[in-house]
Design an enzyme around this catalytic site. Structure first.
Site, PDB file in Angstrom:
ATOM      1  N   LYS A   1      64.025  60.119  84.226  1.00  0.00           N
ATOM      2  CA  LYS A   1      64.077  60.884  82.971  1.00  0.00           C
ATOM      3  C   LYS A   1      64.392  62.343  83.260  1.00  0.00           C
ATOM      4  CE  LYS A   1      60.627  60.083  80.378  1.00  0.00           C
ATOM      5  NZ  LYS A   1      59.378  60.004  79.620  1.00  0.00           N
TER       6      LYS A   1
ATOM      7  N   LYS B   1      53.243  62.425  87.612  1.00  0.00           N
ATOM      8  CA  LYS B   1      52.431  62.075  86.440  1.00  0.00           C
ATOM      9  C   LYS B   1      50.979  62.048  86.871  1.00  0.00           C
ATOM     10  CE  LYS B   1      52.822  60.874  82.048  1.00  0.00           C
ATOM     11  NZ  LYS B   1      53.812  61.277  81.035  1.00  0.00           N
TER      12      LYS B   1
ATOM     13  N   LYS C   1      57.146  67.245  87.935  1.00  0.00           N
ATOM     14  CA  LYS C   1      56.950  67.590  86.520  1.00  0.00           C
ATOM     15  C   LYS C   1      56.643  66.322  85.767  1.00  0.00           C
ATOM     16  CE  LYS C   1      57.084  70.494  83.102  1.00  0.00           C
ATOM     17  NZ  LYS C   1      55.705  70.030  82.822  1.00  0.00           N
TER      18      LYS C   1
ATOM     19  N   GLN D   1      59.440  58.905  85.244  1.00  0.00           N
ATOM     20  CA  GLN D   1      59.655  60.342  85.077  1.00  0.00           C
ATOM     21  C   GLN D   1      60.743  60.872  86.018  1.00  0.00           C
ATOM     22  OE1 GLN D   1      57.026  61.848  82.856  1.00  0.00           O
ATOM     23  NE2 GLN D   1      58.641  63.363  82.563  1.00  0.00           N
TER      24      GLN D   1
ATOM     25  N   THR E   1      59.516  66.060  71.729  1.00  0.00           N
ATOM     26  CA  THR E   1      59.702  64.651  72.100  1.00  0.00           C
ATOM     27  C   THR E   1      60.131  63.839  70.875  1.00  0.00           C
ATOM     28  OG1 THR E   1      57.994  64.930  73.767  1.00  0.00           O
ATOM     29  CG2 THR E   1      58.648  62.680  73.254  1.00  0.00           C
TER      30      THR E   1
ATOM     31  N   ASN F   1      51.279  62.968  68.756  1.00  0.00           N
ATOM     32  CA  ASN F   1      52.301  64.015  68.839  1.00  0.00           C
ATOM     33  C   ASN F   1      53.709  63.459  68.657  1.00  0.00           C
ATOM     34  OD1 ASN F   1      54.303  65.337  71.049  1.00  0.00           O
ATOM     35  ND2 ASN F   1      53.183  66.903  69.942  1.00  0.00           N
TER      36      ASN F   1
ATOM     37  N   SER G   1      59.919  71.288  78.088  1.00  0.00           N
ATOM     38  CA  SER G   1      58.960  71.845  79.049  1.00  0.00           C
ATOM     39  C   SER G   1      59.687  72.655  80.120  1.00  0.00           C
ATOM     40  CB  SER G   1      58.175  70.720  79.735  1.00  0.00           C
ATOM     41  OG  SER G   1      57.065  70.325  78.965  1.00  0.00           O
TER      42      SER G   1
ATOM     43  N   GLY H   1      51.229  67.696  78.690  1.00  0.00           N
ATOM     44  CA  GLY H   1      50.406  66.743  77.951  1.00  0.00           C
ATOM     45  C   GLY H   1      50.997  65.345  77.957  1.00  0.00           C
ATOM     46  N   ASP H   2      50.209  64.405  77.493  1.00  0.00           N
ATOM     47  CA  ASP H   2      50.636  63.025  77.240  1.00  0.00           C
ATOM     48  C   ASP H   2      49.548  62.459  76.318  1.00  0.00           C
ATOM     49  OD1 ASP H   2      52.645  60.812  78.292  1.00  0.00           O
ATOM     50  OD2 ASP H   2      50.702  59.849  78.346  1.00  0.00           O
TER      51      ASP H   2
HETATM   52  P1  NDP Z   1      48.895  61.060  71.452  1.00  0.00           P
HETATM   53  O1  NDP Z   1      47.624  60.955  72.175  1.00  0.00           O
HETATM   54  O2  NDP Z   1      49.205  62.298  70.691  1.00  0.00           O
HETATM   55  O3  NDP Z   1      49.052  59.815  70.437  1.00  0.00           O
HETATM   56  C1  NDP Z   1      49.028  58.508  70.903  1.00  0.00           C
HETATM   57  C2  NDP Z   1      49.120  57.574  69.694  1.00  0.00           C
HETATM   58  O4  NDP Z   1      49.309  56.249  70.172  1.00  0.00           O
HETATM   59  C3  NDP Z   1      47.872  57.564  68.852  1.00  0.00           C
HETATM   60  O5  NDP Z   1      48.216  57.289  67.521  1.00  0.00           O
HETATM   61  C4  NDP Z   1      47.081  56.410  69.467  1.00  0.00           C
HETATM   62  O6  NDP Z   1      46.149  55.795  68.583  1.00  0.00           O
HETATM   63  C5  NDP Z   1      48.205  55.441  69.777  1.00  0.00           C
HETATM   64  N1  NDP Z   1      47.788  54.565  70.885  1.00  0.00           N
HETATM   65  C6  NDP Z   1      47.406  54.937  72.139  1.00  0.00           C
HETATM   66  N2  NDP Z   1      47.073  53.873  72.868  1.00  0.00           N
HETATM   67  C7  NDP Z   1      47.236  52.817  72.064  1.00  0.00           C
HETATM   68  C8  NDP Z   1      47.065  51.431  72.236  1.00  0.00           C
HETATM   69  N3  NDP Z   1      46.621  50.920  73.408  1.00  0.00           N
HETATM   70  N4  NDP Z   1      47.371  50.619  71.189  1.00  0.00           N
HETATM   71  C9  NDP Z   1      47.818  51.138  70.013  1.00  0.00           C
HETATM   72  N5  NDP Z   1      48.002  52.443  69.791  1.00  0.00           N
HETATM   73  C10 NDP Z   1      47.705  53.263  70.792  1.00  0.00           C
HETATM   74  O7  NDP Z   1      50.047  60.764  72.540  1.00  0.00           O
HETATM   75  P2  NDP Z   1      51.590  61.142  72.496  1.00  0.00           P
HETATM   76  O8  NDP Z   1      52.100  61.042  71.105  1.00  0.00           O
HETATM   77  O9  NDP Z   1      51.774  62.376  73.264  1.00  0.00           O
HETATM   78  O10 NDP Z   1      52.218  59.961  73.391  1.00  0.00           O
HETATM   79  C11 NDP Z   1      52.677  58.732  72.820  1.00  0.00           C
HETATM   80  C12 NDP Z   1      53.632  58.072  73.788  1.00  0.00           C
HETATM   81  O11 NDP Z   1      54.747  58.926  74.028  1.00  0.00           O
HETATM   82  C13 NDP Z   1      53.074  57.742  75.181  1.00  0.00           C
HETATM   83  O12 NDP Z   1      53.684  56.569  75.678  1.00  0.00           O
HETATM   84  C14 NDP Z   1      53.545  58.928  76.017  1.00  0.00           C
HETATM   85  O13 NDP Z   1      53.609  58.617  77.398  1.00  0.00           O
HETATM   86  C15 NDP Z   1      54.927  59.141  75.427  1.00  0.00           C
HETATM   87  N6  NDP Z   1      55.524  60.449  75.656  1.00  0.00           N
HETATM   88  C16 NDP Z   1      54.891  61.590  75.235  1.00  0.00           C
HETATM   89  C17 NDP Z   1      55.483  62.815  75.436  1.00  0.00           C
HETATM   90  C18 NDP Z   1      54.895  64.073  74.890  1.00  0.00           C
HETATM   91  O14 NDP Z   1      55.579  65.105  74.949  1.00  0.00           O
HETATM   92  N7  NDP Z   1      53.705  64.058  74.331  1.00  0.00           N
HETATM   93  C19 NDP Z   1      56.756  62.936  76.186  1.00  0.00           C
HETATM   94  C20 NDP Z   1      57.380  61.667  76.490  1.00  0.00           C
HETATM   95  C21 NDP Z   1      56.752  60.486  76.247  1.00  0.00           C
HETATM   96  P3  NDP Z   1      44.563  55.954  68.862  1.00  0.00           P
HETATM   97  O15 NDP Z   1      44.221  57.327  68.383  1.00  0.00           O
HETATM   98  O16 NDP Z   1      43.948  54.864  68.053  1.00  0.00           O
HETATM   99  O17 NDP Z   1      44.351  55.776  70.337  1.00  0.00           O
END
Ligand code: NDP
Length: 457
Positions: free
Chosen positions: A125, A137, A101, A122, A221, A252, A389, A176-177
């Site tokens: 976690k 992943k 997962k 993961q 999250t 997200n 999830s 998603g991620d």
């Molecule tokens: P999204 O794609 O919804 O959002 C990612 C955000 O981070 C955007 O604002 C993006 O900006 C920014 N970002 C991405 N890469 C970079 C970078 N290299 N430098 C600066 N900003 C960056 O992703 P999520 O919100 O889902 O995920 C965010 C984090 O949370 C990740 O580390 C993910 O692994 C983790 N996570 C997510 C979960 C989930 O349920 N979604 C669960 C657990 C962890 P831009 O648009 O400019 O790229």
């Protein structure tokens, strides 16, 4: 791995330092995986000392080697009819506790090492949630930014055409991620259903509410990370109400961290994207942020343009320069380094909790530890997403649909339980208040016991 020989390993395995050196040698060019593994391995010696049967069974040596790694070509046609080629990944790391997962990430930076770091984290976690889910992943170096819906759909269909043979509700269940939200999950699910001719709703999570999705999964999250922060503050006799908060990212995790923190009375001053950050003295206007990021898929700079005098857009700088009581890094790996940590500490930060995966560098974690700042590692603090999830999978299996309140209540219980498990485990192993050690040891013990019971596989 050759660490089993008597001269290298002794009778109780190689020890974490030797094992890490071997891991670096055998997995060249994967710095994020090396970093994630080191952060876990260096906290586990007390468990291995206390429980020699785990070292004898070479649990760690087995744990750092994925059960299966899948890499594949993803050809697709862009809107101009040109052929594009990306690379797809799925790392099925450990299934001792349940089906693999973990999310799918679509971002230009994705490579095997990044997927392995995420998959490795993961495992622990998912174990911490207390639910029966293994660790995996996946993703692709495809970048959805600037692509039309039709291009994203064609890419997702091609990606799933290969990936589907490795998935199943009892085998491997992606979500998603970064770069993979409700739109992408919809296209992926559609193609899976078409190829397999099965309505197998439990094969993906993060689905739409009308076709098997769980209420509160979108929020889980971010909400979960704020709930974890509240528990850390409570442990110190403090409350989130009235505190100033910095959030990074605007995806997200960031959006729903802001929503929950505001609901609990905090003043959230910032959000960001890869171009820069916004600081809003009146507090982030969540409706405007959602409109720009979720509806229009726009940039954070537009927020400042439309918000008026209270908001400033600062391109290319660190969001951690803003003085706050609480920092919630929610964008990506290694976004909060040692210098940023020193600035936060000198501004009096009380708590830092990782919404993203591994956003804090090891140097920065050391700064927080030294300064006595409450620090919530991602594998504990952001586990509410995968926990919910797993609740979605439970609803799918029972063909049930729970209310938002019920699901959020279960999420809150999961986060409290994770906090208490980490806190108590850290105390038991002589690291009071160290949630990094607590999370790693508690997650490891649960997986290790299952592996031990299931024999040498
Ligand atoms: P999204 O794609 O919804 O959002 C990612 C955000 O981070 C955007 O604002 C993006 O900006 C920014 N970002 C991405 N890469 C970079 C970078 N290299 N430098 C600066 N900003 C960056 O992703 P999520 O919100 O889902 O995920 C965010 C984090 O949370 C990740 O580390 C993910 O692994 C983790 N996570 C997510 C979960 C989930 O349920 N979604 C669960 C657990 C962890 P831009 O648009 O400019 O790229």
């Amino acid at each position: 791995m050759t660490v089993h020989t008597e001269d290298k390993a002794g009778v109780h395995g190689a020890g974490s330092a030797a094992l890490h050196a071997e891991l670096v040698r055998r997995n060249p060019g994967e710095p994020e995986f090396h970093q994630a593994a080191l952060e876990v391995l260096e906290t586990l010696d007390p468990v291995l000392d206390a429980r020699p049967e785990l070292a004898d069974a070479r649990i760690l040596e087995r744990l750092v080697e994925p059960e299966r790694q899948i890499m594949f070509r993803v050809p697709w046609l862009d809107d101009r009819g040109r052929v594009q080629v990306n690379r797809g990944f799925r790392v099925e790391f450990n299934s001792a506790l349940g089906p693999y997962k973990g999310g799918l990430r679509f971002h230009s930076s994705v490579n095997l090492g990044i997927v392995k770091f995420l998959g490795f984290e993961q495992i622990f976690k998912n174990a911490l949630t207390g639910l029966n889910i293994g660790g995996g992943k996946g993703g692709s170096d495809f970048d959805p930014h600037g692509r039309s819906d039709a291009e994203v759909m064609r890419f997702c269909q091609s990606f799933m055409t290969e990936l589907h043979r490795h998935l199943g509700e009892h085998t491997d269940v992606p979500a998603g991620d970064i770069g993979v939200g409700g739109r992408e999950i919809g296209y992926l699910f559609g193609q899976y259903r078409r190829i397999t001719n099965r309505w197998e709703s439990g094969v993906l999570t993060g689905k739409g509410l009308d076709w098997g999705g769980s209420r509160a999964r979108t929020e889980a999250t971010g909400y979960g990370n704020v709930l974890f922060t509240v528990e850390m503050l409570r442990q110190r006799g403090e409350d989130l109400d009235g505190l100033q908060v910095a959030v990074s990212g605007s995806g997200n995790v960031a959006i729903y961290s802001i929503e929950k923190a505001q609901a609990l009375g905090a003043n959230v001053l910032t959000c960001s994207d890869s171009g820069g950050y916004v600081v809003d003295e009146k507090g982030i206007d969540l409706e405007l942020l959602k409109q720009i990021k979720e509806v229009e898929r726009g940039r954070i700079s537009e927020y400042a343009e439309r918000r008026g005098a209270s908001a400033t857009y600062v391109p290319g700088e660190s969001v951690w320069d803003v003085p706050v009581d609480v920092a919630l890094p929610s964008a990506t790996q290694n976004e909060l380094d040692e210098d940023a940590a020193r600035v936060l500490v000198s501004n009096g930060v009380k708590a830092v909790s990782e919404g993203a995966n591994m956003p804090t560098t090891p140097g920065a974690i050391a700064v927080f530890r030294e300064a006595g700042v409450a620090f919530g590692p991602g594998k504990a603090a952001n586990a509410g997403g995968v926990g919910t999830s797993a609740l979605e999978m439970r609803q799918n299996a029972a063909r049930e649909t729970w209310t938002f309140e019920r699901t959020e209540g279960e999420l809150a219980a999961i986060m409290r339980n994770i906090h208490d498990t980490c806190f108590e485990t850290a105390e038991r192993f002589g690291h009071p208040g160290d949630y990094v050690a607590g999370a790693n040891i508690a997650g490891f013990e649960r997986v290790a016991d299952a592996m031990l019971a299931q024999g040498l596989i």
